[in-house]
Design a protein around this motif. Structure first.
Motif, short mmCIF file in Angstrom:
data_model
loop_
_atom_site.label_atom_id
_atom_site.label_comp_id
_atom_site.label_asym_id
_atom_site.label_seq_id
_atom_site.Cartn_x
_atom_site.Cartn_y
_atom_site.Cartn_z
N ILE A 9 48.78 49.99 43.92
CA ILE A 9 48.55 49.94 42.47
C ILE A 9 49.45 48.93 41.76
O ILE A 9 49.25 48.62 40.58
CB ILE A 9 48.75 51.35 41.87
N THR A 10 50.42 48.37 42.48
CA THR A 10 51.30 47.36 41.87
C THR A 10 50.51 46.16 41.38
O THR A 10 50.93 45.48 40.42
CB THR A 10 52.37 46.92 42.89
N TYR A 11 49.35 45.87 42.01
CA TYR A 11 48.55 44.70 41.62
C TYR A 11 47.91 44.87 40.24
O TYR A 11 47.36 43.92 39.69
CB TYR A 11 47.48 44.41 42.67
N THR A 12 47.96 46.07 39.67
CA THR A 12 47.42 46.29 38.33
C THR A 12 48.44 46.01 37.24
O THR A 12 48.15 46.22 36.05
CB THR A 12 46.92 47.74 38.20
N GLY A 13 49.65 45.58 37.58
CA GLY A 13 50.69 45.30 36.60
C GLY A 13 51.55 46.49 36.27
O GLY A 13 52.36 46.44 35.33
N ILE A 52 47.33 41.21 38.70
CA ILE A 52 46.41 40.35 39.46
C ILE A 52 45.02 40.97 39.48
O ILE A 52 44.01 40.28 39.37
CB ILE A 52 46.93 40.14 40.90
N ILE A 53 44.95 42.30 39.57
CA ILE A 53 43.69 43.04 39.63
C ILE A 53 43.60 43.94 38.39
O ILE A 53 44.53 44.72 38.14
CB ILE A 53 43.61 43.88 40.91
N PRO A 54 42.49 43.87 37.63
CA PRO A 54 42.32 44.79 36.49
C PRO A 54 42.27 46.24 36.96
O PRO A 54 41.82 46.53 38.07
CB PRO A 54 41.00 44.35 35.86
N MET A 55 42.72 47.16 36.12
CA MET A 55 42.76 48.57 36.48
C MET A 55 41.38 49.10 36.83
O MET A 55 41.22 49.90 37.76
CB MET A 55 43.37 49.38 35.34
N GLU A 56 40.32 48.67 36.07
CA GLU A 56 38.97 49.19 36.35
C GLU A 56 38.48 48.73 37.72
O GLU A 56 37.77 49.46 38.42
CB GLU A 56 37.99 48.76 35.26
N VAL A 57 38.86 47.52 38.15
CA VAL A 57 38.48 47.05 39.49
C VAL A 57 39.22 47.86 40.56
O VAL A 57 38.64 48.25 41.58
CB VAL A 57 38.79 45.54 39.63
#
Length: 587
Positions: free
Chosen positions: A240-244, A280-285
């Motif tokens: 989940i780190t990729y969601t910021g 990097i990746i939106p939360m919905e994705v």
């Protein structure tokens, strides 16, 4: 008369000096502790060399290594090896905690050294392991040292959780797609493109293995420059780190002695910190990927479209080991029409009969059993999938059908695949194949093709070596001890087969293509059978060539026999007269 005693001068015997070594350790790498380690090494080197009864055997020092385990302590293990080699008599160490913080490891090491007659002396506690109460004191004090480790670990964990509550991470962890700039995570653009590709591929239905192959073709490497494996891809899909955002305490250490980590499934609190760095990746994705992972997990093997599945996939369970049966396509060695499909226990397929002895199930037999249990005229995949939950194989040739409505129906089956597939044509082809390929180190094109009609056994090849290095090959019946069928020389066989094929010389290739077998029908009579059905009858004769002895040779043999008789009966060689025994004929 006075007696004079001579007193020999005696050379005084100096006591042998003990080989003494020291062990030092620090558990963290820092300038202060490096100085502490250097001080320990200097102190013990000087102490040992100043004692005239000791001989310096070295100082073993582990730098920046924990004392809770002995596996990773290189110098400690080297010291133990030198003790076993007889290079050390005494070991000096500052304290029990420097030697080991694990009670079990400490006692095992001390007892092993005690069996070798080696003393371990702990300076701080004033304990000698070879003394009477040494082991008792070591057990008590080692327990205190171990509990001290637990106390320190609890203090460190408390401090870590306090930092988590304030949103401060526990050190600078490594993560693909980001780099640390001070105390902040910064996006690494090229790696971020790969992270986005991994997420897009997964949502488009590709497996982690497919993405792994794609990245390998692209020449993409992992964070450490290694092969980008499917395990790393799955970790990226679940991070989940990729969601910021950051989620702390996703894992925890079970205990400070074993240092084993475990995934946090709710045993300890987790700490959620939002908007700590660029996403990097939106939360919905990310959420869509997690839902897709859950859907694929529920579908199991059917979720991967690249795997060739059938209605039986994951529905046949082994009653002995619990593993699913797997489909296996097998090919005939020679006949392409002899291909067949079987279902085999997953454990047995991987490890063989050692772990599971349940039988393979030919797919035609499986369909036939399902048809009978379902009461159908012919097998129907749709009906099977709608009604059958799974099939359990408790033992060879036994099935238990579990219906989705709760019914349980046992069924016994018997495989007839071997009998059904062995047609006359395939049997002949198999026999021809065996005859052509079943060759050993002492065999030839005649191997398994010569049959004795008197006893039913095959003829076997025997080779004899002559003094000049040449060989003679003779074919004899395998039951020659009981059977009276005569032997036949290989050169005679070759000549008769060449004559039967209409050739001037024997050719092995022509023999394999034309001749099916040779039968020894009667003594010195054989019948050569061709593949096209005709036969060739022939006879042979075994001629024994006995060398003729000259008169000179005969006289020499008489003298040798007379000499041996005399030696056996203790008679001298100068006997003469008419009473001398005469052997053989006078002529």
């Amino acid at each position: 008369m006075r007696k004079i005693n001579i007193i020999e001068p005696k050379v005084p015997q100096m006591p042998s000096r003990k080989m003494v070594a020291a062990y030092a350790r620090v558990s963290m790498e820092s300038e202060r502790l490096q100085h502490s380690l250097s001080a320990q090494v200097s102190y013990y080197s000087s102490l040992i060399q100043q004692n005239p009864a000791w001989e310096y055997a070295g100082v073993y020092a582990d730098d920046g290594i924990t004392g809770t385990k002995t596996n990773d302590r290189t110098e400690f293990n080297r010291m133990i090896a030198d003790c076993e080699a007889g290079k050390i008599d005494i070991i000096l160490t500052k304290s029990i905690s420097r030697f080991a913080r694990n009670t079990v490891d400490l006692l095992n090491a001390v007892r092993h050294l005690k069996d070798l007659g080696i003393s371990v002396q702990f300076e701080k506690e004033h304990i000698d392991s070879l003394s009477e109460d040494g082991e008792l004191m070591l057990t008590l004090l080692a327990s205190f040292a171990q509990e001290e480790v637990r106390s320190l670990s609890d203090n460190v964990k408390w401090g870590t959780r306090k930092r988590f509550e304030k949103g401060i991470p526990n050190g600078r962890f490594q993560i693909y797609g980001y780099r640390w700039d001070g105390d902040h995570l910064v996006v690494e653009p090229e790696e971020a493109k790969i992270v986005k590709l991994i997420y897009v591929n997964f949502l488009n239905g590709l497996s982690a293995e497919s993405t792994e192959k794609q990245l390998e073709e692209m020449g993409v490497k992992s964070y450490k420059g290694q092969h980008f494996g499917n395990t790393s891809i799955r970790q990226i899909l679940g991070n989940i780190t990729y969601t910021g955002n950051l989620l702390f305490q996703k894992e925890y250490t079970v205990d400070p002695i074993s240092k084993k980590s475990r995934k946090n499934q709710g045993e300890l609190p987790q700490y959620w910190v939002e908007n700590t760095h660029e996403a990097i990746i939106p939360m919905e994705v990310y959420q869509a990927v997690q839902e897709e992972k859950a859907r694929r997990r529920e579908l199991g093997v059917f979720a991967n479209w690249s795997i060739n599945t059938s209605c039986f996939t994951s529905k046949i369970k082994c009653g002995r080991c619990g593993k699913s049966y797997q489909r296996s396509n097998r090919k005939g060695r020679k006949d392409p029409d002899a291909n067949y499909t079987v279902w085999i226990c997953g454990t047995r397929r991987k490890t063989g009969n050692a772990q599971c002895q349940n039988k393979d199930i030919p797919e035609p037999m499986l369909k036939e059993a399902c048809t009978a249990v379902l009461g159908l005229d012919e097998f129907d995949e749709t009906v099977f999938s709608e009604q059958i939950d799974h099939i359990e194989i408790p033992a060879p040739y036994e099935m238990v059908f579990y219906f989705k409505d709760g019914r349980i129906v046992p069924h016994r089956w018997q495989s007839t695949m071997r009998k059904d597939c062995w047609t006359d044509e395939r049997r002949a082809a198999k026999g021809r194949y065996v005859q052509e390929h079943q060759l050993g180190p002492n065999s030839s094109c005649f191997t398994s093709r010569i049959r004795c009609d008197q006893c039913g056994e095959n003829y076997r090849r025997q080779r004899s070596r002559h003094k000049d290095g040449s060989f003679d090959s003779v074919w004899r019946c395998a039951s020659s001890a009981k059977c009276s069928s005569p032997s036949i020389k290989e050169e005679t066989l070759m000549a008769l087969c060449a004559k039967a094929m209409g050739l001037d010389e024997f050719e092995e290739t022509a023999f394999r293509e034309q001749i099916a077998c040779i039968h020894i029908t009667a003594p010195y009579h054989l019948s050569i059978h061709f593949f096209d059905g005709h036969t060739f009858e022939a006879q042979w004769e075994n001629k024994r060539k006995m060398p003729k002895h000259s008169e000179k040779r005969k006289q020499h043999m008489r003298e040798v026999m007379i000499q041996k008789w005399r030696e056996r009966h203790g008679e001298s060689n100068d006997h003469s007269g008419d009473d001398q025994p005469v052997y053989g004929n006078a002529d």
